[in-house]
Design a protein around this motif. Structure first.
Motif, PDB file in Angstrom:
ATOM      1  N   ILE A  98       0.859  -1.184   0.000  1.00  0.00           N
ATOM      2  CA  ILE A  98       0.000   0.000   0.000  1.00  0.00           C
ATOM      3  C   ILE A  98       0.893   1.231   0.000  1.00  0.00           C
ATOM      4  O   ILE A  98       1.729   1.414   0.893  1.00  0.00           O
ATOM      5  N   LEU A  99       0.723   2.086  -0.989  1.00  0.00           N
ATOM      6  CA  LEU A  99       1.486   3.335  -1.111  1.00  0.00           C
ATOM      7  C   LEU A  99       0.663   4.479  -0.537  1.00  0.00           C
ATOM      8  O   LEU A  99      -0.479   4.691  -0.950  1.00  0.00           O
ATOM      9  N   VAL A 100       1.224   5.213   0.418  1.00  0.00           N
ATOM     10  CA  VAL A 100       0.551   6.357   1.029  1.00  0.00           C
ATOM     11  C   VAL A 100       1.322   7.629   0.674  1.00  0.00           C
ATOM     12  O   VAL A 100       2.489   7.780   1.052  1.00  0.00           O
ATOM     13  N   LEU A 101       0.665   8.522  -0.057  1.00  0.00           N
ATOM     14  CA  LEU A 101       1.267   9.782  -0.482  1.00  0.00           C
ATOM     15  C   LEU A 101       0.666  10.937   0.311  1.00  0.00           C
ATOM     16  O   LEU A 101      -0.528  10.925   0.627  1.00  0.00           O
ATOM     17  N   GLY A 102       1.486  11.944   0.624  1.00  0.00           N
ATOM     18  CA  GLY A 102       0.963  13.088   1.349  1.00  0.00           C
ATOM     19  C   GLY A 102       2.044  14.092   1.677  1.00  0.00           C
ATOM     20  O   GLY A 102       3.184  14.003   1.216  1.00  0.00           O
ATOM     21  N   ASP A 103       1.660  15.052   2.531  1.00  0.00           N
ATOM     22  CA  ASP A 103       2.584  16.122   2.898  1.00  0.00           C
ATOM     23  C   ASP A 103       3.068  15.912   4.333  1.00  0.00           C
ATOM     24  O   ASP A 103       3.356  14.795   4.742  1.00  0.00           O
ATOM     25  N   TYR A 145       1.988  13.742  -7.647  1.00  0.00           N
ATOM     26  CA  TYR A 145       1.776  13.120  -8.957  1.00  0.00           C
ATOM     27  C   TYR A 145       3.110  12.669  -9.554  1.00  0.00           C
ATOM     28  O   TYR A 145       3.241  11.547 -10.081  1.00  0.00           O
ATOM     29  N   LEU A 146       4.124  13.519  -9.459  1.00  0.00           N
ATOM     30  CA  LEU A 146       5.453  13.153  -9.947  1.00  0.00           C
ATOM     31  C   LEU A 146       6.021  11.981  -9.154  1.00  0.00           C
ATOM     32  O   LEU A 146       6.614  11.053  -9.722  1.00  0.00           O
ATOM     33  N   LEU A 147       5.836  12.016  -7.841  1.00  0.00           N
ATOM     34  CA  LEU A 147       6.330  10.931  -6.998  1.00  0.00           C
ATOM     35  C   LEU A 147       5.599   9.627  -7.310  1.00  0.00           C
ATOM     36  O   LEU A 147       6.217   8.555  -7.326  1.00  0.00           O
ATOM     37  N   LEU A 148       4.298   9.710  -7.580  1.00  0.00           N
ATOM     38  CA  LEU A 148       3.535   8.512  -7.935  1.00  0.00           C
ATOM     39  C   LEU A 148       4.102   7.875  -9.201  1.00  0.00           C
ATOM     40  O   LEU A 148       4.224   6.644  -9.282  1.00  0.00           O
ATOM     41  N   GLN A 149       4.448   8.689 -10.185  1.00  0.00           N
ATOM     42  CA  GLN A 149       5.036   8.146 -11.414  1.00  0.00           C
ATOM     43  C   GLN A 149       6.322   7.389 -11.102  1.00  0.00           C
ATOM     44  O   GLN A 149       6.552   6.280 -11.619  1.00  0.00           O
ATOM     45  N   ARG A 150       7.154   7.969 -10.260  1.00  0.00           N
ATOM     46  CA  ARG A 150       8.426   7.329  -9.907  1.00  0.00           C
ATOM     47  C   ARG A 150       8.187   6.032  -9.138  1.00  0.00           C
ATOM     48  O   ARG A 150       8.839   5.009  -9.403  1.00  0.00           O
ATOM     49  N   GLU A 151       7.268   6.043  -8.185  1.00  0.00           N
ATOM     50  CA  GLU A 151       7.020   4.861  -7.357  1.00  0.00           C
ATOM     51  C   GLU A 151       6.421   3.715  -8.172  1.00  0.00           C
ATOM     52  O   GLU A 151       6.811   2.553  -7.998  1.00  0.00           O
ATOM     53  N   LEU A 152       5.474   4.021  -9.038  1.00  0.00           N
ATOM     54  CA  LEU A 152       4.841   2.962  -9.828  1.00  0.00           C
ATOM     55  C   LEU A 152       5.812   2.352 -10.837  1.00  0.00           C
ATOM     56  O   LEU A 152       5.653   1.196 -11.233  1.00  0.00           O
ATOM     57  N   ALA A 153       6.793   3.126 -11.250  1.00  0.00           N
ATOM     58  CA  ALA A 153       7.811   2.581 -12.151  1.00  0.00           C
ATOM     59  C   ALA A 153       8.801   1.682 -11.419  1.00  0.00           C
ATOM     60  O   ALA A 153       9.442   0.825 -12.040  1.00  0.00           O
ATOM     61  N   ALA A 154       8.901   1.862 -10.102  1.00  0.00           N
ATOM     62  CA  ALA A 154       9.910   1.113  -9.345  1.00  0.00           C
ATOM     63  C   ALA A 154       9.353  -0.097  -8.625  1.00  0.00           C
ATOM     64  O   ALA A 154      10.099  -1.033  -8.311  1.00  0.00           O
ATOM     65  N   ARG A 155       8.018  -0.109  -8.345  1.00  0.00           N
ATOM     66  CA  ARG A 155       7.471  -1.162  -7.494  1.00  0.00           C
ATOM     67  C   ARG A 155       6.005  -1.391  -7.827  1.00  0.00           C
ATOM     68  O   ARG A 155       5.313  -0.474  -8.254  1.00  0.00           O
ATOM     69  N   VAL A 156       5.530  -2.601  -7.626  1.00  0.00           N
ATOM     70  CA  VAL A 156       4.120  -2.937  -7.849  1.00  0.00           C
ATOM     71  C   VAL A 156       3.351  -2.693  -6.558  1.00  0.00           C
ATOM     72  O   VAL A 156       3.708  -3.230  -5.496  1.00  0.00           O
ATOM     73  N   TYR A 157       2.304  -1.874  -6.635  1.00  0.00           N
ATOM     74  CA  TYR A 157       1.460  -1.599  -5.475  1.00  0.00           C
ATOM     75  C   TYR A 157       0.048  -2.120  -5.735  1.00  0.00           C
ATOM     76  O   TYR A 157      -0.444  -2.107  -6.869  1.00  0.00           O
ATOM     77  N   ASP A 158      -0.595  -2.542  -4.655  1.00  0.00           N
ATOM     78  CA  ASP A 158      -1.978  -3.000  -4.752  1.00  0.00           C
ATOM     79  C   ASP A 158      -2.964  -1.851  -4.573  1.00  0.00           C
ATOM     80  O   ASP A 158      -4.094  -1.919  -5.059  1.00  0.00           O
ATOM     81  N   ALA A 159      -2.552  -0.813  -3.859  1.00  0.00           N
ATOM     82  CA  ALA A 159      -3.429   0.334  -3.632  1.00  0.00           C
ATOM     83  C   ALA A 159      -2.581   1.577  -3.432  1.00  0.00           C
ATOM     84  O   ALA A 159      -1.449   1.517  -2.930  1.00  0.00           O
ATOM     85  N   VAL A 160      -3.145   2.720  -3.827  1.00  0.00           N
ATOM     86  CA  VAL A 160      -2.522   4.032  -3.628  1.00  0.00           C
ATOM     87  C   VAL A 160      -3.483   4.871  -2.800  1.00  0.00           C
ATOM     88  O   VAL A 160      -4.663   5.004  -3.153  1.00  0.00           O
TER      89      VAL A 160
END
Length: 376
Positions: A98-103, A145-160
């Protein structure tokens, strides 16, 4: 001749003063290194993060420091990649990621290791689930959004899971003098700006922060002194007098709506479910009737989620309910969540469609294991 002698005496005195300052700095440097005192910072952006031409800034790797202000004294650690170090650790071979994005809320502003809501999630979920905290102070939706692009290119996530706060709107259109990457809508297309981003600190300042304990100590004390005289920022002041608005007219609305939609589409393209989590502003926690402008932005988030078919978890009800019961969930001046606020956020997330299926699967697996053991 008298003027020359006076000038020589002045230069001599200045030299003595400079020598004294250098000796005091050297003594401070030696003392801090010998005692190996944990470095202290007043501002985590400058004290625990580095310039990043792609994201604007990112966390310092292998960091351990105290983030201290009048309201808190938190121990902060980063892992080898510069992210907030999880406590407990993630499973080595997870079956769900599970990828958690935020500030700063997600990064864990003002709370110590093990108190961040993502840590509480990791501790409560089955041992096959891994939570990846990718929160960075000061980030807006554009950087996420930029970080999401980088993370999805590096690892498989089931949920964001994307954590959204009201100031993301202004962050999404503010370039911070070239230091923050952002996007503009041009003929319906997202056009990148400030990419690559300028350094957030000067090369000299960065060098001194990384190599001098004394420099960091003096900078910390000066920042505390400045804050004591100027007063700490409180976002309640910014929104209290702002009137209700048509959110369609709010600067940053159009690009924010587009970014959220693009993030969901990108996550789904990579096989990940996407969830939006709304972080309540202070007035939504403490007042029965929030500030007018805040209500307008909340309605905007509801509208975007509905139009995009985006699952939305609103943290306002549980926070307001706990606050009415007398619980202090945010720091009075700073307005970020305290440890109790992180516990409320974690409980709401665990009970939501984001994590409840994972908890149910874990409980079912434990029951099956117990029944099999009983049969043996």
């Amino acid at each position: 001749m008298k003027r020359w002698m006076g000038m020589r005496n002045l230069i001599a005195h200045l030299g003595l003063v400079l020598m004294g300052v250098l000796l005091a700095g050297l003594g401070t440097e030696v003392t801090l290194r010998v005692t190996d005192a944990v470095p202290e910072v007043e501002s985590p952006l400058s004290g625990s993060h580095l310039s990043d031409t792609y994201l604007g800034w990112s966390g310092k790797p292998d960091l351990r420091l105290r983030f201290r202000r009048a309201e808190f004294d938190a121990l902060v650690e980063h892992d080898a990649e510069g992210w907030r170090r999880p406590k407990p650790s993630r499973p080595a071979v997870p079956t769900s990621r599970i990828l958690v994005l935020g500030d700063s809320f997600t990064w864990g502003w003002g709370v110590s290791q093990g108190q961040v809501f993502t840590d509480l999630l990791q501790a409560a979920l089955p041992g096959t689930v891994a939570i990846y905290n990718r929160g960075i102070p000061g980030f807006g939706t554009a950087q996420e959004y930029l970080l999401l692009q980088r993370e999805l290119a590096a690892r498989v996530y089931d949920a964001v899971v994307l954590m959204f706060y009201i100031n993301d709107l202004s962050n999404n259109i503010s370039g911070r003098q070239g230091r923050r990457p952002y996007f503009e809508l041009v003929n319906g297309d997202l056009r990148p700006r400030n990419q690559p981003a300028l350094p957030v600190t000067s090369a000299v300042g960065q060098f001194l922060r990384e190599h001098s304990r004394a420099y960091g100590f003096v900078q910390f004390e000066l920042e505390l002194l400045k804050r004591r005289f100027s007063g700490e920022a409180n976002d309640e002041r910014e929104y209290r007098t702002a009137p209700a608005v048509d959110f369609h007219d709010v600067p940053g609305y159009a690009v924010t709506a587009r970014l959220l939609g693009e993030m969901q589409r990108l996550a789904r393209q990579h096989g990940a479910r996407f969830f939006l989590v709304y972080i309540p502003q202070r007035s939504e926690i403490e007042l029965d009737v929030p500030f007018p402008y805040v209500r307008s932005i909340h309605a905007m988030v509801d509208d975007i989620a509905r139009r995009e078919g985006m699952p939305l978890l609103d943290l306002s009800p549980p926070f307001h309910q706990h606050a009415k019961a007398g619980e202090q969930l945010i720091y009075p001046i700073d307005s970020h969540w305290n440890p109790a606020g992180h516990r409320v956020a974690a409980a709401a997330l665990l009970a939501s469609p984001i994590f409840q299926p994972l908890r149910d699967a874990g409980a079912s697996a434990r029951r099956d294991t117990g029944q099999a053991s009983g049969r043996r």
